[in-house]
Design an enzyme around this catalytic site. Structure first.
Site, PDB file in Angstrom:
ATOM      1  N   PHE A 199      24.750  -1.276  11.725  1.00 24.99           N
ATOM      2  CA  PHE A 199      25.592  -3.115  12.201  1.00 24.99           C
ATOM      3  C   PHE A 199      24.818  -3.844  12.909  1.00 24.99           C
ATOM      4  O   PHE A 199      25.445  -4.887  13.021  1.00 24.99           O
ATOM      5  CB  PHE A 199      26.868  -2.124  12.080  1.00 24.99           C
ATOM      6  CG  PHE A 199      27.726  -2.494  11.297  1.00 24.99           C
ATOM      7  CD1 PHE A 199      27.832  -1.134  11.094  1.00 24.99           C
ATOM      8  CD2 PHE A 199      28.783  -3.298  10.747  1.00 24.99           C
ATOM      9  CE1 PHE A 199      29.162  -0.875   9.520  1.00 24.99           C
ATOM     10  CE2 PHE A 199      29.452  -3.121   9.358  1.00 24.99           C
ATOM     11  CZ  PHE A 199      29.702  -1.928   9.110  1.00 24.99           C
ATOM     12  N   GLY A 259      31.197 -11.258   5.689  1.00 26.78           N
ATOM     13  CA  GLY A 259      31.911 -12.093   4.533  1.00 26.78           C
ATOM     14  C   GLY A 259      33.104 -10.547   4.535  1.00 26.78           C
ATOM     15  O   GLY A 259      33.158  -9.626   4.927  1.00 26.78           O
ATOM     16  N   CYS A 294      37.943  -8.331   4.629  1.00 27.24           N
ATOM     17  CA  CYS A 294      38.191  -7.914   6.767  1.00 27.24           C
ATOM     18  C   CYS A 294      37.238  -8.760   8.259  1.00 27.24           C
ATOM     19  O   CYS A 294      38.226  -8.950   8.557  1.00 27.24           O
ATOM     20  CB  CYS A 294      38.160  -6.647   6.766  1.00 27.24           C
ATOM     21  SG  CYS A 294      38.775  -4.980   6.215  1.00 27.24           S
TER      22      CYS A 294
HETATM   23  C1  UDX Z   1      34.835  -3.477   7.346  1.00 26.16           C
HETATM   24  C2  UDX Z   1      34.846  -2.256   8.805  1.00 26.16           C
HETATM   25  O1  UDX Z   1      34.124  -1.551   8.354  1.00 26.16           O
HETATM   26  C3  UDX Z   1      35.581  -1.014   8.235  1.00 26.16           C
HETATM   27  O2  UDX Z   1      36.409   0.287   8.871  1.00 26.16           O
HETATM   28  C4  UDX Z   1      37.353  -1.506   8.035  1.00 26.16           C
HETATM   29  O3  UDX Z   1      38.884  -1.151   8.049  1.00 26.16           O
HETATM   30  C5  UDX Z   1      37.565  -3.193   6.821  1.00 26.16           C
HETATM   31  O4  UDX Z   1      36.392  -4.022   7.101  1.00 26.16           O
HETATM   32  P1  UDX Z   1      34.307  -3.567   5.067  1.00 26.16           P
HETATM   33  O5  UDX Z   1      34.773  -5.226   5.099  1.00 26.16           O
HETATM   34  O6  UDX Z   1      34.906  -2.904   3.471  1.00 26.16           O
HETATM   35  O7  UDX Z   1      34.280  -2.921   6.306  1.00 26.16           O
HETATM   36  O8  UDX Z   1      32.732  -3.040   5.133  1.00 26.16           O
HETATM   37  P2  UDX Z   1      31.352  -3.469   6.169  1.00 26.16           P
HETATM   38  O9  UDX Z   1      30.777  -2.892   5.272  1.00 26.16           O
HETATM   39  O10 UDX Z   1      31.727  -3.023   7.426  1.00 26.16           O
HETATM   40  O11 UDX Z   1      30.634  -4.664   6.011  1.00 26.16           O
HETATM   41  C6  UDX Z   1      31.339  -5.636   6.936  1.00 26.16           C
HETATM   42  C7  UDX Z   1      30.264  -6.990   6.315  1.00 26.16           C
HETATM   43  O12 UDX Z   1      29.369  -6.823   6.532  1.00 26.16           O
HETATM   44  C8  UDX Z   1      29.434  -7.263   4.755  1.00 26.16           C
HETATM   45  O13 UDX Z   1      29.391  -8.298   4.502  1.00 26.16           O
HETATM   46  C9  UDX Z   1      28.317  -6.789   5.062  1.00 26.16           C
HETATM   47  O14 UDX Z   1      27.215  -7.052   4.470  1.00 26.16           O
HETATM   48  C10 UDX Z   1      27.472  -7.070   7.185  1.00 26.16           C
HETATM   49  N1  UDX Z   1      26.871  -6.465   7.557  1.00 26.16           N
HETATM   50  C11 UDX Z   1      27.535  -5.365   7.661  1.00 26.16           C
HETATM   51  C12 UDX Z   1      25.859  -6.977   7.784  1.00 26.16           C
HETATM   52  O15 UDX Z   1      25.767  -8.275   7.663  1.00 26.16           O
HETATM   53  N2  UDX Z   1      25.179  -6.242   8.596  1.00 26.16           N
HETATM   54  C13 UDX Z   1      25.144  -4.930   9.018  1.00 26.16           C
HETATM   55  O16 UDX Z   1      24.390  -4.397   9.845  1.00 26.16           O
HETATM   56  C14 UDX Z   1      26.599  -4.072   8.483  1.00 26.16           C
END
Ligand code: UDX
Length: 429
Positions: free
Chosen positions: A249, A257, A260
């Site tokens: 992350f 986005g 969640c």
């Molecule tokens: C998230 C949580 O990870 C999960 O534990 C919870 O139950 C629901 O919300 P999700 O919304 O499916 O899950 O997506 P996630 O994989 O966490 O990514 C969220 C956003 O962050 C995405 O837009 C992704 O592109 C962005 N992201 C993620 C980044 O910009 N950089 C990163 O390093 C990781």
């Protein structure tokens, strides 16, 4: 064990299916007859890798069934999970009407002891409100326990997250439901942490907020890298090797986005506010996230000068890879920002086109990436789909009016793209 899941959205359907896969007898309830009819006919209303075969095999084995009848659900399950939406209200706070409705329905149908499990992401203190509500509407005066058991599933790998959880959080008001919940989760072989209800509810919002904070930290660093000609990927690799920080992350891009993070961060700020705490740190996380997209748009403008009547190909509309979900997608926001400047958008996404269509009525949706880039003044990678890494850029280049590529997800190698003759810009590199 006989289990009931109320709500067959991402959370409810994946949870119910995985519990069935582990041998439980699961009945899924939804008040949307069309959705239940679809599921009963063997069709899956969402795209989630690995889910479809799991639903089919568990339905075939008789461990997974679907109904619209809440009372039947409450009769069936010794444990009743609530997995209904908790959408945001205009002020960022959480709309609790669906959870409250289910609590009332469960209460009126309850004729013997039940454990009611809050799976939805809810504000702290919801467990007590659900318990109060059940007590009020359960005319039979039946005994029950309400517990909080938040999920931590990511869209796109929800099945894997649910089948192999890193931890299971169970928030309880007494010890009575603990043994049953341990039995429910025993087949998952995961550490179970038992907390009070308020703490369990906070764990969910606090986890998502911390992950968003990590992303915003990386995005803020990416601006610094651009200004200092450093490389964000090398910087986050360097800091991520410290076990106390961790590499996950910390990928800079167009900002977080999805259904969640944006909603949960707003909700957590509103919840804190209501409790008299000003969570300014999270407000800054939001600011950085919004600013990250604006910075990217500005870099596109600086490069292309005028966007009016430019043709821009956007590859990726989903909020992240491996999902068809375009809700709160930075890619969609990017398209809207470019359209506002007068650009014509040709877009392609491997899975999210149908869901993005109503959000982007004036976009030309194309059958494949090569069609999307035809005649384009620039192309943008807006979602980190693996298939975009494998594109034949030698074929793409002559199709474009000019080979300019903005990589919003740092998916490609800058040197390779430059050697292929592209004007290539990415984030923080
Ligand atoms: C998230 C949580 O990870 C999960 O534990 C919870 O139950 C629901 O919300 P999700 O919304 O499916 O899950 O997506 P996630 O994989 O966490 O990514 C969220 C956003 O962050 C995405 O837009 C992704 O592109 C962005 N992201 C993620 C980044 O910009 N950089 C990163 O390093 C990781």
């Amino acid at each position: 064990m006989k289990l009931t899941i109320i709500g067959t959205g991402y959370v409810g359907l994946v949870t119910g299916t995985c519990l069935a896969e582990k041998g439980h007898d699961v009945l899924c309830v939804d008040n949307d007859p069309a959705k239940i009819a679809m599921l009963q006919a063997g069709q899956i209303p969402i795209y989630e890798p690995g889910l479809e075969p799991l639903i089919r095999s568990n339905v075939a084995a008789g461990r997974l069934r679907f109904t619209t009848d809440t009372a039947e659900g409450v009769r069936h399950g010794h444990v009743v999970f609530i997995g209904v939406p908790t959408p945001p209200r205009a002020d960022g706070s959480v709309d609790m009407r669906f959870v409250e409705r289910v609590a009332r329905d469960v209460a009126s149908a309850m004729t013997e002891y039940r454990i009611i499990v809050d799976k939805s992401t809810v504000p702290v203190k919801t467990g007590f409100k659900v318990a109060e509500s059940i007590k009020r509407y359960n005319k039979a005066g039946v005994d029950f326990d309400v517990i909080s058991n938040p999920e931590f599933m990511r869209e796109g790998c929800a099945v894997e997250d649910q089948m192999k959880p890193e931890r299971i959080v169970i928030g309880v008001a007494s010890q009575r439901p603990v043994a049953t919940m341990q039995e429910v989760y025993a087949p998952f072989n995961a550490p179970i942490i038992v907390t009070d209800i308020n703490s369990a509810e906070l764990i969910k919002h606090a986890s998502n907020s911390f992950l968003a904070l990590k992303i915003s930290y990386a995005n803020a660093l990416s601006a610094l890298c651009e200004a200092s000609h450093a490389n964000i990927q090398q910087v986050v690799d360097g800091i991520g090797m410290d076990k106390r920080i961790g590499r996950a992350f910390l990928n800079a891009g167009l900002g977080y986005g999805g259904s969640c993070f944006p909603k949960d961060i707003s909700a957590f700020i509103a919840i804190a506010q209501e409790l008299g705490c000003d969570f300014r740190l999270l407000k800054e996380v939001q600011n950085i996230n919004a600013n990250q997209l604006q910075r990217f748009v500005k870099r596109i403008q600086d490069t292309l000068w005028v966007l009016q009547d430019k043709v821009i190909a956007v590859l990726g509309l989903a909020f992240k890879a491996n999902t068809d979900d375009a809700r709160c997608s930075p890619a969609v926001d990017l398209v809207l920002a470019l359209q506002k400047e007068g650009a014509h958008i040709r877009a392609y996404d491997p899975q999210a086109m149908e869901k993005a269509r109503p959000l982007l009525p004036n976009v030309t949706l194309c059958a494949d990436p090569y069609e999307a880039v035809r005649g384009a003044d620039a192309m943008i990678i807006a979602t980190e789909w693996d298939e975009f890494k494998e594109l034949d850029f030698g074929r793409i280049k002559p199709l474009m009016a000019h080979p300019t590529l903005f990589d919003g997800r740092n998916l490609l190698d800058p040197m390779t793209m430059k050697n292929l003759g592209f004007t290539y810009l990415s984030v923080g590199r």
